[in-house]
Design a protein around this motif. Structure first.
Motif, mmCIF file in Angstrom:
data_model
loop_
_atom_site.group_PDB
_atom_site.id
_atom_site.type_symbol
_atom_site.label_atom_id
_atom_site.label_comp_id
_atom_site.label_asym_id
_atom_site.label_seq_id
_atom_site.Cartn_x
_atom_site.Cartn_y
_atom_site.Cartn_z
ATOM 1 N N THR A 4 -52.094 67.788 -27.641
ATOM 2 C CA THR A 4 -51.092 66.243 -28.384
ATOM 3 C C THR A 4 -49.588 66.423 -27.274
ATOM 4 N N PHE A 14 -54.886 60.307 -26.963
ATOM 5 C CA PHE A 14 -54.559 60.019 -28.312
ATOM 6 C C PHE A 14 -54.013 57.864 -27.889
ATOM 7 N N ASN A 41 -52.086 56.476 -30.248
ATOM 8 C CA ASN A 41 -51.536 55.961 -31.856
ATOM 9 C C ASN A 41 -50.414 57.294 -32.014
ATOM 10 N N ARG A 42 -50.169 58.001 -31.126
ATOM 11 C CA ARG A 42 -49.719 59.502 -30.929
ATOM 12 C C ARG A 42 -48.392 59.079 -31.714
ATOM 13 N N ALA A 78 -49.683 59.653 -35.184
ATOM 14 C CA ALA A 78 -49.801 60.365 -35.117
ATOM 15 C C ALA A 78 -49.342 62.062 -35.260
ATOM 16 N N SER A 96 -55.645 59.683 -42.627
ATOM 17 C CA SER A 96 -55.111 59.209 -41.940
ATOM 18 C C SER A 96 -55.849 58.377 -40.698
ATOM 19 N N LYS A 156 -56.314 57.815 -37.319
ATOM 20 C CA LYS A 156 -56.224 58.021 -35.907
ATOM 21 C C LYS A 156 -57.337 57.350 -34.314
ATOM 22 N N PHE A 175 -58.400 56.972 -30.063
ATOM 23 C CA PHE A 175 -58.543 57.428 -29.459
ATOM 24 C C PHE A 175 -59.506 56.240 -28.638
ATOM 25 N N ARG A 192 -61.035 53.538 -33.549
ATOM 26 C CA ARG A 192 -60.285 54.024 -34.716
ATOM 27 C C ARG A 192 -61.361 54.719 -35.887
ATOM 28 N N ALA A 229 -59.979 59.641 -40.339
ATOM 29 C CA ALA A 229 -60.214 61.234 -40.468
ATOM 30 C C ALA A 229 -59.683 61.639 -41.652
ATOM 31 N N TYR A 264 -64.239 62.288 -38.712
ATOM 32 C CA TYR A 264 -64.141 61.026 -38.533
ATOM 33 C C TYR A 264 -65.161 60.106 -38.729
#
Length: 329
Positions: free
Chosen positions: A191, A201, A203-204, A207, A257, A259, A261, A270, A273, A289
């Protein structure tokens, strides 16, 4: 030299001749104790800076040159001596009881995870035994992961080493991700090191701080252990983002949360996790996920039909991974 005891908590401090501080860790080596005190000092200063005076009923004041509470204010709120708290924050070798450290945690408005982290650093919490490297997974673990298809699922430890995974999880990530000699890859390393053009990612920014806070929380249990120290050192060497987040001294538990991708064949996914512990393998968890909506469910089902191996990076970037000595390979 003297050792300051927290029994003088109400304002009168008590000093007595120095003896090795009592520890629930079975007697850590002096070097490890010094590192733990230094980490404790940095953590206390960071926590104190995050508390505004008005949050705890104190006037903001006009001459505050730094953010947060003053040391004497923390001592007052916790009901401990100013000298004792000052020494604690300076990382000096003083005796600290669970009751008094908990009072400091309350004064600093720490949540349950942050309080546990503080207790560990102050060596008033039981330190778990060092787990074997690598952790031993039961063969049935892979059977469970495969049974979760089409949902992507994997097994990771608190260092974010990904130890086992199923087909949809593998299809989610680039095939060129860096692997260790054991065949693992590290999701946090990927990441922070993957450039935007080949980072799955989306929404890095949301996250990554959570991942680093989870790592910091686990790091408190392993302070001074070579594998952990080398891992943190290697991450700091390759990523400015990691260095900045690590310096915040934030700790957090692993929690469900969102995540987000992107996949070159499937599109944007969307997913939530969710983390499940594995009995008998401490500090190891299954992450599953699940789709955030109907469109995401359809994309996950398409993901499960893709051939194994992951997707190719759309550029010539090559990844490296940290080796066990703290360098890269």
């Amino acid at each position: 030299m003297t050792v300051l005891d927290d029994r003088g908590a109400a304002g009168l401090t008590t000093e007595r001749p120095t003896t090795p501080p009592a520890s629930t860790t079975g007697g850590a080596a002096p070097g490890r104790r010094d590192r733990r005190r230094s980490e404790l000092a940095r953590y206390l200063r960071a926590c104190r800076a995050r508390v505004a005076p008005e949050e705890v009923g104190l006037p903001p004041g006009l001459r505050r040159r730094t953010p947060g509470l003053r040391r004497e204010e923390v001592a007052q709120l916790a009901g401990v001596g100013v000298t004792w708290y000052t020494w604690l924050e300076q990382g000096r070798p003083i005796n600290a009881s669970e009751q008094v450290v908990t009072a400091v945690a309350r004064a600093l408005r720490l949540d349950a995870t942050e309080r546990e982290h503080l207790l560990r650093l102050a060596e008033v919490a039981v330190r778990p035994p060092v787990q074997p490297e690598p952790p031993v997974l039961d063969p049935s673990t892979q059977v469970i992961l495969d049974a979760l298809v089409p949902l992507p699922a994997a097994v990771s430890n608190t260092r974010f080493d990904v130890l086992a995974w199923n087909g949809p999880y593998e299809a989610l990530f680039a095939a060129s991700r860096a692997r260790t000699d054991e065949g693992w890859f590290n999701s946090l390393w990927c990441t922070v090191t993957s450039p935007a053009c080949c980072n799955p990612f989306l929404n890095r920014e949301e996250a990554l701080p959570q991942m680093v806070a989870v790592l910091r929380n686990a790091y408190g249990k392993h302070l001074g252990e070579p594998v952990w120290e080398n891992h943190v050192r290697a991450l700091a060497a390759v990523s400015e983002d990691f260095r900045e987040l690590w310096a915040r001294q934030e700790v957090a538990p692993q929690r469900t949360s969102l995540k987000v991708f992107r996949h070159p064949d499937v599109g944007v996914l969307r997913m939530n996790a969710t983390y499940l512990t594995i009995p008998g393998v401490p500090e190891t968890f299954v992450v599953v996920y699940t789709p955030d909506g109907p469109a995401d469910r359809e994309r996950i089902e398409r993901l499960a039909t893709l051939p194994p191996g992951g997707w190719a990076n759309p550029c010539d970037h090559s990844d490296t991974c940290p080796d066990r000595s703290g360098g890269t390979s």
